[in-house]
Motif scaffolding. Structure first.
Motif, PDB file in Angstrom:
ATOM      1  N   ALA A   1     -30.845  28.957  26.277  1.00 39.87           N
ATOM      2  CA  ALA A   1     -32.254  28.692  26.556  1.00 39.87           C
ATOM      3  C   ALA A   1     -32.942  28.032  25.368  1.00 39.87           C
ATOM      4  O   ALA A   1     -33.990  27.395  25.518  1.00 39.87           O
ATOM      5  CB  ALA A   1     -32.970  29.995  26.911  1.00 39.87           C
ATOM      6  N   LEU A   2     -32.334  28.176  24.176  1.00 46.31           N
ATOM      7  CA  LEU A   2     -32.927  27.628  22.967  1.00 46.31           C
ATOM      8  C   LEU A   2     -31.854  27.502  21.891  1.00 46.31           C
ATOM      9  O   LEU A   2     -30.988  28.372  21.763  1.00 46.31           O
ATOM     10  CB  LEU A   2     -34.059  28.528  22.454  1.00 46.31           C
ATOM     11  CG  LEU A   2     -34.736  28.137  21.137  1.00 46.31           C
ATOM     12  CD1 LEU A   2     -35.467  26.802  21.282  1.00 46.31           C
ATOM     13  CD2 LEU A   2     -35.716  29.231  20.692  1.00 46.31           C
ATOM     14  N   LEU A   3     -31.912  26.414  21.131  1.00 47.84           N
ATOM     15  CA  LEU A   3     -31.051  26.219  19.962  1.00 47.84           C
ATOM     16  C   LEU A   3     -31.926  26.072  18.731  1.00 47.84           C
ATOM     17  O   LEU A   3     -32.946  25.370  18.765  1.00 47.84           O
ATOM     18  CB  LEU A   3     -30.193  24.956  20.124  1.00 47.84           C
ATOM     19  CG  LEU A   3     -29.462  24.499  18.849  1.00 47.84           C
ATOM     20  CD1 LEU A   3     -28.257  25.381  18.563  1.00 47.84           C
ATOM     21  CD2 LEU A   3     -29.051  23.031  18.935  1.00 47.84           C
ATOM     22  N   ILE A   4     -31.510  26.718  17.641  1.00 52.39           N
ATOM     23  CA  ILE A   4     -32.171  26.533  16.342  1.00 52.39           C
ATOM     24  C   ILE A   4     -31.095  26.109  15.352  1.00 52.39           C
ATOM     25  O   ILE A   4     -30.068  26.780  15.212  1.00 52.39           O
ATOM     26  CB  ILE A   4     -32.860  27.829  15.863  1.00 52.39           C
ATOM     27  CG1 ILE A   4     -33.852  28.326  16.910  1.00 52.39           C
ATOM     28  CG2 ILE A   4     -33.568  27.595  14.536  1.00 52.39           C
ATOM     29  CD1 ILE A   4     -34.438  29.706  16.601  1.00 52.39           C
ATOM     30  N   ALA A   5     -31.327  24.993  14.658  1.00 48.87           N
ATOM     31  CA  ALA A   5     -30.289  24.468  13.775  1.00 48.87           C
ATOM     32  C   ALA A   5     -30.889  23.529  12.745  1.00 48.87           C
ATOM     33  O   ALA A   5     -32.024  23.053  12.883  1.00 48.87           O
ATOM     34  CB  ALA A   5     -29.217  23.734  14.580  1.00 48.87           C
ATOM     35  N   ASN A   6     -30.097  23.268  11.706  1.00 47.85           N
ATOM     36  CA  ASN A   6     -30.411  22.179  10.798  1.00 47.85           C
ATOM     37  C   ASN A   6     -30.186  20.856  11.525  1.00 47.85           C
ATOM     38  O   ASN A   6     -29.746  20.828  12.683  1.00 47.85           O
ATOM     39  CB  ASN A   6     -29.511  22.254   9.558  1.00 47.85           C
ATOM     40  CG  ASN A   6     -29.788  23.490   8.716  1.00 47.85           C
ATOM     41  OD1 ASN A   6     -30.885  23.666   8.203  1.00 47.85           O
ATOM     42  ND2 ASN A   6     -28.777  24.335   8.554  1.00 47.85           N
ATOM     43  N   GLU A   7     -30.453  19.755  10.832  1.00 47.30           N
ATOM     44  CA  GLU A   7     -30.185  18.442  11.416  1.00 47.30           C
ATOM     45  C   GLU A   7     -28.676  18.212  11.438  1.00 47.30           C
ATOM     46  O   GLU A   7     -28.086  17.707  10.491  1.00 47.30           O
ATOM     47  CB  GLU A   7     -30.876  17.339  10.617  1.00 47.30           C
ATOM     48  CG  GLU A   7     -30.695  15.956  11.220  1.00 47.30           C
ATOM     49  CD  GLU A   7     -30.940  14.849  10.213  1.00 47.30           C
ATOM     50  OE1 GLU A   7     -30.482  13.733  10.473  1.00 47.30           O
ATOM     51  OE2 GLU A   7     -31.564  15.095   9.162  1.00 47.30           O
ATOM     52  N   THR A   8     -28.054  18.616  12.523  1.00 49.12           N
ATOM     53  CA  THR A   8     -26.604  18.509  12.689  1.00 49.12           C
ATOM     54  C   THR A   8     -26.310  17.956  14.081  1.00 49.12           C
ATOM     55  O   THR A   8     -27.220  17.700  14.867  1.00 49.12           O
ATOM     56  CB  THR A   8     -25.928  19.879  12.553  1.00 49.12           C
ATOM     57  OG1 THR A   8     -26.426  20.745  13.595  1.00 49.12           O
ATOM     58  CG2 THR A   8     -26.211  20.526  11.200  1.00 49.12           C
ATOM     59  N   SER A   9     -25.030  17.832  14.382  1.00 51.37           N
ATOM     60  CA  SER A   9     -24.631  17.361  15.713  1.00 51.37           C
ATOM     61  C   SER A   9     -25.158  18.270  16.809  1.00 51.37           C
ATOM     62  O   SER A   9     -25.397  17.822  17.939  1.00 51.37           O
ATOM     63  CB  SER A   9     -23.110  17.276  15.795  1.00 51.37           C
ATOM     64  OG  SER A   9     -22.506  18.538  15.567  1.00 51.37           O
ATOM     65  N   ALA A  10     -25.355  19.563  16.505  1.00 51.30           N
ATOM     66  CA  ALA A  10     -25.832  20.505  17.520  1.00 51.30           C
ATOM     67  C   ALA A  10     -27.179  20.075  18.098  1.00 51.30           C
ATOM     68  O   ALA A  10     -27.440  20.256  19.297  1.00 51.30           O
ATOM     69  CB  ALA A  10     -25.931  21.906  16.923  1.00 51.30           C
ATOM     70  N   ILE A  11     -28.032  19.502  17.272  1.00 55.73           N
ATOM     71  CA  ILE A  11     -29.341  19.050  17.748  1.00 55.73           C
ATOM     72  C   ILE A  11     -29.175  17.919  18.761  1.00 55.73           C
ATOM     73  O   ILE A  11     -29.833  17.895  19.810  1.00 55.73           O
ATOM     74  CB  ILE A  11     -30.211  18.596  16.556  1.00 55.73           C
ATOM     75  CG1 ILE A  11     -30.584  19.809  15.676  1.00 55.73           C
ATOM     76  CG2 ILE A  11     -31.471  17.885  17.039  1.00 55.73           C
ATOM     77  CD1 ILE A  11     -31.440  20.851  16.358  1.00 55.73           C
ATOM     78  N   HIS A  12     -28.274  16.990  18.489  1.00 53.60           N
ATOM     79  CA  HIS A  12     -28.038  15.881  19.418  1.00 53.60           C
ATOM     80  C   HIS A  12     -27.373  16.382  20.701  1.00 53.60           C
ATOM     81  O   HIS A  12     -27.657  15.874  21.792  1.00 53.60           O
ATOM     82  CB  HIS A  12     -27.181  14.817  18.747  1.00 53.60           C
ATOM     83  CG  HIS A  12     -27.781  14.290  17.470  1.00 53.60           C
ATOM     84  ND1 HIS A  12     -29.019  13.690  17.426  1.00 53.60           N
ATOM     85  CD2 HIS A  12     -27.318  14.311  16.186  1.00 53.60           C
ATOM     86  CE1 HIS A  12     -29.289  13.342  16.179  1.00 53.60           C
ATOM     87  NE2 HIS A  12     -28.272  13.717  15.416  1.00 53.60           N
TER      88      HIS A  12
END
Length: 379
Positions: free
Chosen positions: A289-300
């Motif tokens: 339902a939500l992702l929290i991350a640094n600027e990594t591939s996970a955000i894309h």
């Protein structure tokens, strides 16, 4: 390039700079084939922002009858083979940064590419590197197309020579800065067609949206938010939602993940760090339902799977990879403290201790991240 054995590098450099002339001569003796090579050897996030254009190229009027091969990075091999295999004839995976001192491997791969008899070689990466410029030339393809590029990934003395390998070099309009837009502009120009896609997209297998995924690392330690702040953020999440909270990531997140688990009550957070393949991690993000991350591939990946996300963002590549443009659906909420030195390509002007992140990351407060997270928090 961090070269330790200069002699081996000299042999590699000779192969990359001199052998293309011989291969071009020999290519005159072979018949033309409808075969195209895509060269994309950078990181996971870069591939997520590029991969949709493989299908677009394969379905295009210009190349619909071509066999399309991919020269890529083994770190995202599983993504390509899981989601994009139907559009590719063959894949070759190599870790380019290791090849500068391995001339035999360079020659072996170069010969393989040459013998495939490509008519077209496309390198859509704007920040080119020496080794992939060489591989593009060693295909001896009739058409070798790439960007004019910059000097971030290649020394001027090498780029001035490898520019000559290309039969067509595309200038990048000043208005095209966001990385996905750069890819789109490249393929619109090469394919001579309008492409309406404005963000990455991945068709996944799940449909539920439950839980909060946290990727606490970054591709480079100094680009990542402090583990102590992630710990406090997770404690706040556990107080404000009944949704499950879980950690995701690969080998680079193991140490931080262990720290978080050791400082949280047993059983409150589940860790999938270093326990999933990349396709499995994509599915986890897709079903969150939500992702929290640094600027990594996970955000894309979150954008591509339509998962709401919060991105803790530094200034090295500000606006090139994030924030996303306003016309993107489900774009990440980016949290940052803009400094005058932004757009530095991660060539930080500040001296920091080895165990400290860059100032543009450490200046992002827990309170500001929480304020951005709260409106997105699932009940």
């Amino acid at each position: 390039m961090d070269i330790k054995n200069r002699n081996l590098f000299r042999i590699t450099r000779f192969i990359l700079l001199k052998l293309p002339t011989l291969f071009r001569f020999l290519s005159r003796l072979r018949p033309s084939r409808k075969r195209l090579l895509l060269i994309k050897t950078d990181a996971i996030g870069d591939y997520i922002l590029f991969r949709n254009f493989i299908e677009i190229t394969k379905r295009s009027e210009k190349y619909k009858d071509y066999r399309i091969d991919l020269l890529g990075n083994p770190i995202w091999r599983d993504i390509a083979l899981t989601y994009d295999k139907e559009f590719l004839n063959a894949c070759y995976f190599t870790t380019t940064r290791n090849l500068y001192e391995e001339p035999f491997k360079v020659f072996k791969l170069a010969l393989r590419l040459f013998l495939n008899n490509y008519e077209v070689a496309l390198q859509p990466t704007y920040t080119r590197i020496f080794i992939t410029d060489g591989f593009a030339a060693l295909t001896a393809a009739k058409h070798i197309i790439g960007y004019q590029g910059d000097y971030e990934g290649i020394e001027a003395r090498h780029k001035n020579k490898t520019d000559a390998f290309y039969t067509q070099m595309l200038p990048l309009p000043p208005s095209v800065y966001f990385e996905f837009h750069r890819n789109r502009f490249f393929f619109e120009t090469v394919l001579n067609k309008n492409i309406t896609l404005n963000a990455p997209s991945i068709t996944t297998f799940g449909s539920s949206k439950k839980g909060i995924a946290i990727l606490p690392g970054a591709g480079e330690f100094k680009r990542g938010w402090e583990k102590e702040k992630f710990l406090e953020l997770i404690r706040m999440l556990l107080q404000h939602t009944s949704q499950p909270v879980y950690l995701i990531g690969g080998p680079g997140e193991v140490q931080t993940g262990d720290y978080l688990l050791q400082n949280l009550p047993a059983g409150t957070v589940e860790s999938f760090i270093n326990k999933t393949s990349l396709p499995q991690m994509i599915e986890l993000i897709s079903n969150s339902a939500l992702l929290i991350a640094n600027e990594t591939s996970a955000i894309h990946i979150a954008v591509a799977t339509q998962t709401p996300s919060v991105c803790i963002l530094g200034g090295g590549h500000f606006e090139r990879f994030a924030p996303y443009p306003d016309d993107v659906n489900c774009k990440p909420v980016c949290v940052y403290e803009k400094m005058p030195c932004y757009y530095c390509n991660w060539g930080c002007i500040f001296k920091t201790e080895e165990n400290q992140p860059f100032p543009c990351i450490s200046s992002v407060s827990l309170e500001k991240v929480w304020e951005s997270t709260l409106p997105l928090l699932p009940v």
